[in-house]
Design an enzyme around this catalytic site. Sequence first.
Site, PDB file in Angstrom:
ATOM      1  N   HIS A  54      25.588  52.950 -15.511  1.00  0.00           N
ATOM      2  CA  HIS A  54      26.616  53.959 -15.229  1.00  0.00           C
ATOM      3  C   HIS A  54      27.183  54.588 -16.502  1.00  0.00           C
ATOM      4  CE1 HIS A  54      29.662  50.595 -15.544  1.00  0.00           C
ATOM      5  NE2 HIS A  54      30.388  51.570 -16.055  1.00  0.00           N
ATOM      6  N   ASP A  84      22.775  48.050 -12.368  1.00  0.00           N
ATOM      7  CA  ASP A  84      23.659  48.678 -13.352  1.00  0.00           C
ATOM      8  C   ASP A  84      23.261  48.335 -14.782  1.00  0.00           C
ATOM      9  OD1 ASP A  84      25.634  50.403 -14.130  1.00  0.00           O
ATOM     10  OD2 ASP A  84      27.243  48.934 -14.011  1.00  0.00           O
ATOM     11  N   GLY A 160      35.354  52.038 -20.902  1.00  0.00           N
ATOM     12  CA  GLY A 160      34.793  52.088 -22.252  1.00  0.00           C
ATOM     13  C   GLY A 160      34.170  50.761 -22.656  1.00  0.00           C
ATOM     14  N   ASN A 161      34.643  49.657 -22.045  1.00  0.00           N
ATOM     15  CA  ASN A 161      34.049  48.337 -22.298  1.00  0.00           C
ATOM     16  C   ASN A 161      32.693  48.183 -21.614  1.00  0.00           C
ATOM     17  OD1 ASN A 161      37.169  46.767 -22.461  1.00  0.00           O
ATOM     18  ND2 ASN A 161      35.549  46.313 -23.921  1.00  0.00           N
ATOM     19  N   SER A 162      32.421  49.018 -20.626  1.00  0.00           N
ATOM     20  CA  SER A 162      31.200  48.883 -19.842  1.00  0.00           C
ATOM     21  C   SER A 162      29.962  48.836 -20.734  1.00  0.00           C
ATOM     22  CB  SER A 162      31.050  50.054 -18.876  1.00  0.00           C
ATOM     23  OG  SER A 162      32.038  50.004 -17.886  1.00  0.00           O
TER      24      SER A 162
END
Length: 199
Positions: A54, A84, A160-162
């Site tokens: 994503h 993901d 933003g950590n994704s």
Amino acid sequence: PRADIHELIATVEPAVVAVNVRVSQSGPFGSESGEGAGTGFVISADGVIVTNNHVVENAEEVSVTFLDGEERDAEILGTDRFNDLAVIKVEGDDLPVLNLGQSEDMRVGDDVVAIGNALGLDGGLSVTRGIVSGLDRTLQTDTDVRLTGLIQTDASINPGNSGGPLVNAGGEVIGINTAIASPDQTQNVGFAISIDAAK
């Protein structure tokens, strides 16, 4: 074992990158460009990087920024929407890499540290510390993807950590930060894809 946070950060951070994307979105007035931010981590010295699908989905351009501020263009090697996961690559031949651990060895209560490009803030990566709060969780995402076998943690995970690493006390990656439960209803309930599943 308890993690020595300063030592762990010094070991892990050089191999964690901010992922920057430019996407094109169709709107009522035609196509519009937008920008997004996420995180990734280097798994091979020649520049292979793991992140979330994503983060790079529909991206027209992808670049990564290293700890020292150097930015490099990246190409998408492959994506898996239903897990993901995405793999991207930059040019390089001697890049720092992260060691992959075994998520099956983790137990509820174990120390973990999440590192990432939280909120895309200036000034470098963000580091949060917590524990494994639960194992083998299932989560229905906003995009109708059902993720299974997730690690639940109370280490703060934010937009933003994704795609960033969730590491154990030894600095090994045991999960890939991917989602948070609705902050309107919960506090500090984050989820990471287990590294065993990602492998």
